[in-house]
Design an enzyme around this catalytic site. Structure first.
Site, PDB file in Angstrom:
ATOM      1  N   VAL A 482       0.989  -0.481   0.017  1.00 24.74           N
ATOM      2  CA  VAL A 482       0.032   0.455  -0.283  1.00 24.74           C
ATOM      3  C   VAL A 482       0.991   0.965  -0.145  1.00 24.74           C
ATOM      4  CG1 VAL A 482      -1.416   0.775   1.062  1.00 24.74           C
ATOM      5  CG2 VAL A 482      -1.746  -1.555   1.540  1.00 24.74           C
ATOM      6  N   SER A 483       0.769   1.934  -0.806  1.00 19.22           N
ATOM      7  CA  SER A 483       1.775   3.414  -0.981  1.00 19.22           C
ATOM      8  C   SER A 483       1.741   4.048   0.345  1.00 19.22           C
ATOM      9  CB  SER A 483       1.343   4.377  -2.229  1.00 19.22           C
ATOM     10  OG  SER A 483      -0.155   4.551  -2.296  1.00 19.22           O
ATOM     11  N   ASP A 484       0.556   4.446   0.485  1.00 23.98           N
ATOM     12  CA  ASP A 484       0.698   5.422   1.947  1.00 23.98           C
ATOM     13  C   ASP A 484       0.902   4.482   3.026  1.00 23.98           C
ATOM     14  OD1 ASP A 484      -1.588   3.719   2.189  1.00 23.98           O
ATOM     15  OD2 ASP A 484      -2.867   5.767   3.028  1.00 23.98           O
ATOM     16  N   CYS A 485       1.240   2.910   3.486  1.00 24.16           N
ATOM     17  CA  CYS A 485       1.204   1.932   4.143  1.00 24.16           C
ATOM     18  C   CYS A 485       2.737   2.563   4.656  1.00 24.16           C
ATOM     19  CB  CYS A 485       0.970   1.107   4.512  1.00 24.16           C
ATOM     20  SG  CYS A 485      -0.460   1.308   5.091  1.00 24.16           S
ATOM     21  N   GLU A 488       4.798   6.099   4.253  1.00 24.60           N
ATOM     22  CA  GLU A 488       4.308   6.163   6.569  1.00 24.60           C
ATOM     23  C   GLU A 488       4.975   5.668   7.464  1.00 24.60           C
ATOM     24  OE1 GLU A 488       3.415   8.864   7.179  1.00 24.60           O
ATOM     25  OE2 GLU A 488       1.761  10.124   5.843  1.00 24.60           O
TER      26      GLU A 488
END
Length: 770
Positions: A482-485, A488
């Site tokens: 997952v890109s945002d995971c 972050e």
């Protein structure tokens, strides 16, 4: 009593892990666990939730918190502070409130370094699991009496006052969830007029008053057909031959959004088999209870496109209905007869091959709960006694969560997402001397949770993207990038890499950081936005073929403001610490991403949020990303417009509050490639403030440079956060804050700790205080 167990694989021979189950969180019922006082405390929490369930719909997720705080013997020793009217917030006051929140949140960390929590909210997740186990004959072995009791508690707790159930815990009643939850109660042993507060009779009345179960949406029609409460001829065609289509065709599995693809993969297998469970006496009773006319007299073909108005979020064009009818008329009569039935047999084999591939590469967790149950049922239909099904059963505990409102089924889990955000909040506090062990454990969890390999074999032929170097939403075993995971998680590792290793542990190898960069760069689209799971770019017109009535923008992958902002933030920090690695590509990425923000900003200055509620959420993310890219209030029109949008919405108490109704943004199609969101910001009923949304907005304004222009709005927001803090350092649970698929809200209980803490830390650092 119920007890949460961490990183426990148990003794089941059909379960396996890539990292020794780090991040796994499962519940176990132990009749001997807990003393009388602790049991009384749990019962009090349940009773309190029941009494107040219509005021605050999401649970406070108290059971595991009680357990952890008692195990760690946590006592808040930092005095509580309040800010009186007309009183200025001092640096000491802000620091005290922040420290109290940081110490409380640190006490909730699990032994493997992550922060557990419920990740639920939708009310269509649990019933299919119960139905699947009922069909396979494993319900009572998997879920003994205590489980059934808590499942029924959950259903009772979230029944609306009108007798129905909504799509999520705060939603109006709809046919889909009311029918599913009614069936679930009956399977779990309630009679037609049973259930707490006449739950069954009230639910049945709602169903019949709104046209009966024939008006359930597409996904519901499929589940009812599996149970023998509907007929497959009344379902939209889901031919497994779809999985035989060559890649050059515009409509092909690889071009679908991964979640949608993985729902229809097992669903098409069950459709192709025309699987119907054995008809039991209960099913015969339900046929009479759910329909407004005798079951054998229903014209199934005429109700194929029927959908209750309460469920109809995405109305279909007449041409789409004609497409589905044509597929049925011109394919099904042939594919079920010789010699074309050989093609159907081949298609079913290929579909099952894809199902097994997804199962194996996610350690039988699958991408999420809807897909998990369908894949498990497909494996049982293929071989009721096979190892595939047994491996599925072994992973069911990963999806079960117990709260004061009962047992629910999780989407899967938000372990990595919550932990990375929580660590960023703690790092912003600059309390290394006080919370060093917490940071070290969190760092170790991130280290052990990064995905180390791509999917097995020729993964592109199985419609998978690279995942080596990514972080998932949940744990490493699930395996879906997952890109945002990833962004972050990467940012946390970078922040920790410049801190003393004797305090936070050793740094992650550079090559693994480079793998994460590769993931992020691979997901940027031509328009500069970044997608979540797989590269976007499929023709927008395919969205017109979305067969679901409940969800919009789910047929193909999209770009997301939030994911793009997280990626910018991580890449800017990476470029600063590792200036020699793919410098030009990263600079080009950031430039295009900033342009994407400017292109998709709404006229009022906001951005639409896909993963949180809603305009406040996305606007905070966008301002965070723009600030990281060096954009300021004075140099960037988008920042000025966004800051003005937020300032206009501040409430009298200093906070902000946005209803989930903002997410139900209807889209006006201008052309096949351009859509305009027409819905505007919707405040909470009574203009109430929400602490999580107040924290988002406070941080967004800080990113916009508000402290230099006029800090008064920031002081008012910080005052609300400080004065709302509980005696123990927690914050009260309020309205749901997470979102998905525009109509489906997700509950993140840890948000009430993470975001107020983070906002107070940023306020203390960035705003001059006496």
């Amino acid at each position: 009593m119920w007890k949460l167990k961490i990183a426990d694989g148990g003794n089941n021979p059909y379960i396996y892990s890539t990292n020794n189950f780090v991040g796994r969180q499962i519940w176990e019922f132990d009749p001997d666990y807990g003393i009388p006082e602790e049991r009384a405390e749990v019962e009090a929490a349940r009773e309190n939730y029941w009494k107040n369930r219509f005021q605050v719909r999401p649970s406070s997720d108290l059971l595991w918190r009680m357990q952890f705080l008692k195990e760690k013997r946590f006592e808040q020793t930092i005095r509580q502070v309040k800010v009186e009217n007309e009183e200025e917030i001092t640096y000491e006051t802000a620091t005290t409130a922040m420290r109290r929140a940081a110490h409380f949140f640190s006490a909730l960390q699990a032994s493997d370094g992550h922060w557990p929590a419920e990740n639920a909210g939708p009310l269509f997740l649990l019933p299919p699991l119960v139905m699947c186990l009922y069909v396979t004959g494993h319900l009572e072995t998997v879920f003994p009496e205590e489980y059934s009791k808590e499942m029924l508690r959950f259903i009772y707790c979230h029944q609306n006052e009108d007798g129905g159930w909504g799509l999520h815990v705060e939603a109006h009643s709809n046919m889909y969830c009311t029918v599913l939850n009614y069936i679930c109660m009956r399977i779990l042993g309630e009679g037609p007029d049973g259930g707490k507060d006449n739950a069954c009779s009230r639910g049945r009345k709602w169903i019949l008053d709104h046209g009966g179960a024939v008006s359930i949406p597409t996904w519901g029609k499929a589940w009812l057909s599996i149970l023998g409460l509907f007929d497959w001829t009344g379902c939209k065609s889901m031919p497994p031959e779809f999985w035989l289509l060559p890649s050059f065709l515009p409509l092909q599995p690889a071009k679908m959004w991964c979640y949608f693809r993985l729902v229809y993969m097992p669903m098409s297998y069950l459709y192709g088999k025309r699987f119907v469970a054995p008809i039991s006496p209960l099913i015969i009773q339900l046929r009479e209870e759910l329909h407004t006319q005798p079951y054998n007299e229903i014209n199934w073909k005429k109700v194929r496109h029927l959908c209750a108005k309460e469920d109809l979020y995405f109305p279909h064009l007449l041409i789409q209905d004609l497409v589905w009818d044509s597929i049925y008329i011109f394919t099904e009569p042939f594919l079920t007869r010789w010699p074309f039935n050989k093609l159907r047999k081949k298609a079913l084999e290929i579909t099952m091959k894809h199902i097994h591939y997804e199962d194996e590469n996610s350690r039988y967790i699958d991408i999420a709960c809807v897909e998990k149950v369908l894949c498990m049922l497909a494996c049982w239909v293929e071989d009721p006694y096979g190892d595939y099904f047994k491996k599925h059963l072994a992973r069911l505990p990963d999806y079960i969560w117990v709260g004061e409102d009962g047992i629910k089924m999780q989407t899967f889990g938000s372990q990595l997402w919550d932990t990375s955000l929580g660590l960023e909040a703690l790092l912003a506090c600059k309390l290394t001397d006080e919370i060093g062990p917490t940071l070290m454990k969190g760092h170790d969890y991130l280290n052990k949770s990064q995905v180390s390999d791509n999917p097995s074999g020729d993964f592109r032929s199985m419609y998978r993207h690279i995942c080596k170097g990514s972080w998932t939403f949940s744990d490493q075993d699930q395996g879906w990038q997952v890109s945002d995971c990833t962004a972050e998680g990467l940012k946390c590792c970078l922040l920790l890499s410049v801190m003393p290793p004797e305090i936070v542990g050793g740094t992650i190898e550079h090559e693994r950081l480079y793998d994460a960069i590769n993931i992020l760069l691979s997901l940027q689209s031509k328009n500069g936005g970044i997608s979540a799971w797989e590269p976007a770019g499929t023709s927008k017109w395919l969205e017109l073929l979305n067969p679901s009535e409940l969800f919009e923008d789910v047929f193909i992958e999209q770009q997301y403001v939030e994911c793009t902002a997280s990626a910018i933030d991580a890449l800017v920090l990476f470029k600063k610490l590792h200036p020699g690695h793919r410098k030009q590509e990263i600079e080009d990425f950031i430039r295009k991403a900033v342009q994407y923000f400017e292109d998709v900003q709404r006229p009022d200055g906001s951005w639409y949020g896909n993963w949180g509620i809603c305009f406040t959420y996305a606007t905070w993310f966008a301002l965070r990303g723009l600030a990281a890219a060096g954009k300021t209030y004075h140099s960037c029109l988008a920042v000025r417009k966004a800051a003005n949008f937020l300032l206009k919405l501040q409430l009298d108490d200093g906070g902000w509050g946005e209803s989930y109704l903002s997410c139900l943004a209807k889209k006006k199609k201008v052309t096949l490639s351009l859509c305009l969101v027409t819905q505007k910001f919707t405040p909470l009923e009574g203009n109430r403030s929400n602490l999580v949304q107040t924290a988002w907005t406070l941080m967004g304004l800080i990113h916009s440079g508000q402290a230099e222009r006029d800090p008064k709005p920031l002081h008012r927001a910080a005052k609300l956060l400080i004065n709302s803090q509980n005696e123990d350092g927690d914050f009260p649970q309020q309205e749901i804050a997470g979102a998905s698929l525009r109509t489906c809200m997700i509950h993140y209980p840890n948000y009430r700790n993470i975001y107020p803490l983070w906002a107070l830390a940023e306020y203390r650092q960035q705003v001059p205080l006496p």
